[in-house]
Design an enzyme around this catalytic site. Structure first.
Site, PDB file in Angstrom:
ATOM      1  N   ASP A 101      47.279  33.187  42.887  1.00  0.00           N
ATOM      2  CA  ASP A 101      47.404  34.684  42.162  1.00  0.00           C
ATOM      3  C   ASP A 101      47.792  35.913  42.182  1.00  0.00           C
ATOM      4  O   ASP A 101      49.193  35.834  44.314  1.00  0.00           O
ATOM      5  CB  ASP A 101      45.741  35.603  42.747  1.00  0.00           C
ATOM      6  CG  ASP A 101      45.102  37.075  42.203  1.00  0.00           C
ATOM      7  OD1 ASP A 101      45.884  37.568  40.830  1.00  0.00           O
ATOM      8  OD2 ASP A 101      44.166  36.638  41.576  1.00  0.00           O
ATOM      9  N   ASP A 202      48.293  39.456  38.730  1.00  0.00           N
ATOM     10  CA  ASP A 202      46.590  39.903  38.888  1.00  0.00           C
ATOM     11  C   ASP A 202      47.749  41.426  38.040  1.00  0.00           C
ATOM     12  O   ASP A 202      48.977  42.223  37.950  1.00  0.00           O
ATOM     13  CB  ASP A 202      47.712  40.944  40.369  1.00  0.00           C
ATOM     14  CG  ASP A 202      46.002  42.139  40.046  1.00  0.00           C
ATOM     15  OD1 ASP A 202      45.102  41.755  39.876  1.00  0.00           O
ATOM     16  OD2 ASP A 202      46.666  42.881  40.367  1.00  0.00           O
ATOM     17  N   GLU A 257      47.048  38.941  33.642  1.00  0.00           N
ATOM     18  CA  GLU A 257      45.774  39.673  33.871  1.00  0.00           C
ATOM     19  C   GLU A 257      46.277  40.911  32.767  1.00  0.00           C
ATOM     20  O   GLU A 257      47.096  41.760  33.245  1.00  0.00           O
ATOM     21  CB  GLU A 257      45.019  39.871  35.135  1.00  0.00           C
ATOM     22  CG  GLU A 257      43.692  40.818  34.857  1.00  0.00           C
ATOM     23  CD  GLU A 257      43.141  42.031  35.849  1.00  0.00           C
ATOM     24  OE1 GLU A 257      42.187  42.204  36.432  1.00  0.00           O
ATOM     25  OE2 GLU A 257      44.834  42.495  36.867  1.00  0.00           O
ATOM     26  N   HIS A 331      35.679  37.568  39.683  1.00  0.00           N
ATOM     27  CA  HIS A 331      35.567  38.870  40.731  1.00  0.00           C
ATOM     28  C   HIS A 331      35.478  40.356  40.598  1.00  0.00           C
ATOM     29  O   HIS A 331      35.065  41.409  40.822  1.00  0.00           O
ATOM     30  CB  HIS A 331      36.399  38.268  42.609  1.00  0.00           C
ATOM     31  CG  HIS A 331      37.578  38.907  41.281  1.00  0.00           C
ATOM     32  ND1 HIS A 331      38.710  38.330  40.678  1.00  0.00           N
ATOM     33  CD2 HIS A 331      38.592  39.952  41.986  1.00  0.00           C
ATOM     34  CE1 HIS A 331      39.632  39.014  40.086  1.00  0.00           C
ATOM     35  NE2 HIS A 331      39.871  39.928  41.526  1.00  0.00           N
ATOM     36  N   ASP A 332      35.584  40.411  39.808  1.00  0.00           N
ATOM     37  CA  ASP A 332      35.507  41.985  39.136  1.00  0.00           C
ATOM     38  C   ASP A 332      34.758  41.969  38.471  1.00  0.00           C
ATOM     39  O   ASP A 332      34.337  43.767  37.824  1.00  0.00           O
ATOM     40  CB  ASP A 332      36.548  42.363  38.567  1.00  0.00           C
ATOM     41  CG  ASP A 332      38.257  42.635  39.317  1.00  0.00           C
ATOM     42  OD1 ASP A 332      37.727  42.154  40.563  1.00  0.00           O
ATOM     43  OD2 ASP A 332      39.135  42.040  38.465  1.00  0.00           O
TER      44      ASP A 332
HETATM   45  C1  NOJ Z   1      42.639  43.276  39.150  1.00  0.00           C
HETATM   46  C2  NOJ Z   1      42.339  42.318  39.679  1.00  0.00           C
HETATM   47  O1  NOJ Z   1      41.604  41.677  39.498  1.00  0.00           O
HETATM   48  C3  NOJ Z   1      41.504  43.370  41.037  1.00  0.00           C
HETATM   49  O2  NOJ Z   1      40.177  42.569  41.705  1.00  0.00           O
HETATM   50  C4  NOJ Z   1      41.723  44.155  42.190  1.00  0.00           C
HETATM   51  O3  NOJ Z   1      41.027  45.313  42.462  1.00  0.00           O
HETATM   52  C5  NOJ Z   1      42.945  45.124  40.758  1.00  0.00           C
HETATM   53  N1  NOJ Z   1      43.766  44.876  40.172  1.00  0.00           N
HETATM   54  C6  NOJ Z   1      44.019  45.552  41.777  1.00  0.00           C
HETATM   55  O4  NOJ Z   1      44.618  44.615  42.163  1.00  0.00           O
END
Ligand code: NOJ
Length: 556
Positions: A101, A202, A257, A331-332
């Site tokens: 990541d 990210d 992302e 994970h989000d």
């Molecule tokens: C996206 C990530 O997937 C998330 O978990 C994170 O809190 C934010 N970016 C900030 O890095």
């Protein structure tokens, strides 16, 4: 490179590990790298090709590792660099690649660059971050942090504000500064030279901010979205520079992302000429249960007709031009079986249906830990059991401002919290689901006695073995990877059906998204086809109806 040219990262299935919740080898309640190493055979058995590791770097853990204080060191709780190297070596021996990541929109406020930057206006690191004067005694603009409150923090020492699109412990880097870009590129090379196989980047769509940082439209908490800078003026220049400076020298998988990405922008980020990234994560389908202002704290349901329209737009829109990533979970996000399936009576059948629907599309599929078991959401009764700063901050901000009552807000958090995905992986029916003998950093979902890997690996009809089958089918059927996608029955509120076509082969994928029997007339050309896979034990191609959450794939 055309869309049909065979490349390993198109033919791979990626498995995401959230290390904190995966497997705890030293029983301190927190998952770790040696815990991952112990489970590589499990992943090899599942058949995945690549692991995407959520951050494992040194971090004060304000946002569970997405706030990095040293990019070239391992978080103490996760182990050592030696542990990492052993894991990497063993993964490669198991034919599994490791994708890291890369969190470089921001660092931790405890990173050396920031502690220096903060010291004075003429510090050599000052320009590594985004500092601005206030406006009329207030923040420089109306942007909000993704995690509540303003996106600006005032620093008394130098009497200026710094930008943080995430928590105030995650200051945004200034990508317009070539020194920052070179630091990032050097760090990437350092990891690639160690042998890692690529990066998940990210919020990479947010790295380039418009110089005048204009105000945006305020949302329910009064601030403009953290997504305001998405797809900024130089983002594609910076990624092309990264491609020539770093990525072209290695054989990698890269996925950006890209919050706020549109189809038109994705055509640049993930173009088949490989000038930037291999693929992006887009959010249009996972945002379908947010309200019209983009607020996710609601109980709105995803509408199937809209879901099909969005996913089909991406399937057709990138066809031959760029490459899709395919995901339901990370994970989000809440657990997909709770979100789009039925996590009670039809849990296994609906989890398999959802897997079928996704894995037969064009793109590279991502499986998030526990998805292959049909793990479900958790609903804690008390806000104090939540660990995710997004949920906790939103709870206090929105209840204090009177936007929602406490009961309402807790209900929305139960449905949408990122902690739904972060409860410990359910390995077996022993204490703490076999995740740890110590007290886990977040509570285990009490349904682990029923839902766990040990039980599923040994049972042929399990969700695990169904995922395993889908992954294997993808290996043996290039049509699953490369076939052209076409949607059928766009207006059906119950059925998601599409075809895939490659050379003289054709697949029909039919999924019932309801808990009812639904009438379905098999298209003529498929009535004499073979059933490639079905989520019920016996499949009947001539039934003229689909059973609850049934999915069936027919080949001709
Ligand atoms: C996206 C990530 O997937 C998330 O978990 C994170 O809190 C934010 N970016 C900030 O890095």
């Amino acid at each position: 490179m055309s869309n049909l040219e065979r490349v390993w990262w198109k033919e791979s299935v990626v498995y995401q590990i959230y290390p904190r919740s995966f497997n705890d080898s030293n029983n301190d309640g927190i998952g770790d790298i040696n815990g991952i190493t112990e489970k590589l055979e499990y992943l090899q058995n599942l058949g995945i090709d690549v692991i995407w590791l959520s951050p494992i770097y040194q971090s004060p853990n304000d946002d569970n590792g997405y706030d990095i204080s040293d990019y070239q060191a391992i978080m103490n709780e996760f182990g050592t660099m030696d542990d990492f190297e052993k894991m990497l070596k063993k993964a490669h021996e198991c034919n599994i690649k490791i994708v890291m990541d890369l969190v470089v929109n921001h660092t931790s406020d405890e990173h050396y660059w920031f502690t220096e930057s903060k010291k004075s206006k003429d510090n050599p690191y000052r320009d590594y971050y985004i500092w601005r004067d206030g406006k009329n005694g207030k923040e420089p603009n109306n942007w909000g942090s993704c995690f509540s409150g303003p996106a600006w923090e005032y620093d008394k020492e130098t009497e200026m504000y710094y930008l943080h699109l995430f928590s105030k412990k995650q200051p945004d880097l200034n990508w317009d500064n070539p020194k920052v870009r070179n630091e990032v590129f050097d760090m990437m090379k350092w990891w690639l030279d160690k042998g890692v196989d690529g990066f998940r980047m990210d919020v990479i769509s947010l790295i380039s901010k418009k110089p005048d940082l204009p105000d945006g439209k305020p949302g329910i908490n009064g601030y403009a979205s953290f997504n305001e800078p998405a797809n900024g003026p130089h983002v594609h220049d910076y990624l092309r520079e990264m491609r020539t400076e770093v990525l072209n020298k290695y054989d990698t998988l890269t996925v950006g992302e890209c919050s706020g990405v549109t189809l038109e922008e994705a055509k640049k980020y993930a173009a088949t000429d490989n000038s930037e990234l291999n693929m992006v994560f887009q959010f249009e389908h996972t945002d379908l249960d947010s309200d019209e202002n983009g607020n996710k704290w609601t109980d709105k349901k995803i509408d199937l007709v809209e879901l099909k329209a969005v996913l089909s737009k991406w399937q057709k829109g990138l066809e031959g031009i760029a490459w899709n990533s395919l995901y339901w979970c990370n994970h989000d996000q809440p657990r997909i079986v709770s979100r789009l399936g039925d996590d009670k009576e039809y849990r296994e059948i609906s989890a398999k249906m959802l897997a079928t629907c996704l894995h037969f599309m064009q793109g590279t599929p991502y499986v998030y830990q526990g998805e292959e078991l049909g793990m479900t959401n958790i609903a804690f009764d008390d806000i104090s059991d939540y660990r995710d700063l997004d949920s906790i901050n939103a709870y206090y901000e929105l209840t204090n401002k009177g936007v929602f009552s406490k009961e309402e807000m807790l209900r929305y958090i139960n449905i949408k919290s990122r902690d739904n995905a972060r409860t410990p992986m359910q390995w077996d029916d022993s204490v703490n689901a076999g995740f740890s003998k110590g007290e886990p950093w977040i509570k285990v979902n009490p349904n682990y006695k029923e839902i766990n890997a040990k039980e599923q690996v040994s049972r042929e009809s399990s969700v695990f073995n169904y995922y395993k089958k889908l992954i294997k089918l993808r290996k043996n059927n290039p049509i699953m990877v490369y076939g052209i996608y076409d949607l059928l029955l766009a207006d059906s509120k119950e059925i998601y059906a599409y075809t895939r076509t490659l050379d003289n082969k054709k697949l029909l994928v039919v999924c019932n998204f309801t808990n009812k029997f639904v009438k379905f007339d098999m298209p003529k050309e498929f009535v004499n086809g073979n059933v490639l896979v079905c989520n019920y034990e016996n499949s009947d191609i001539h039934a003229n109806e689909l059973r609850p959450y049934e999915s069936i794939v027919i080949e001709i």
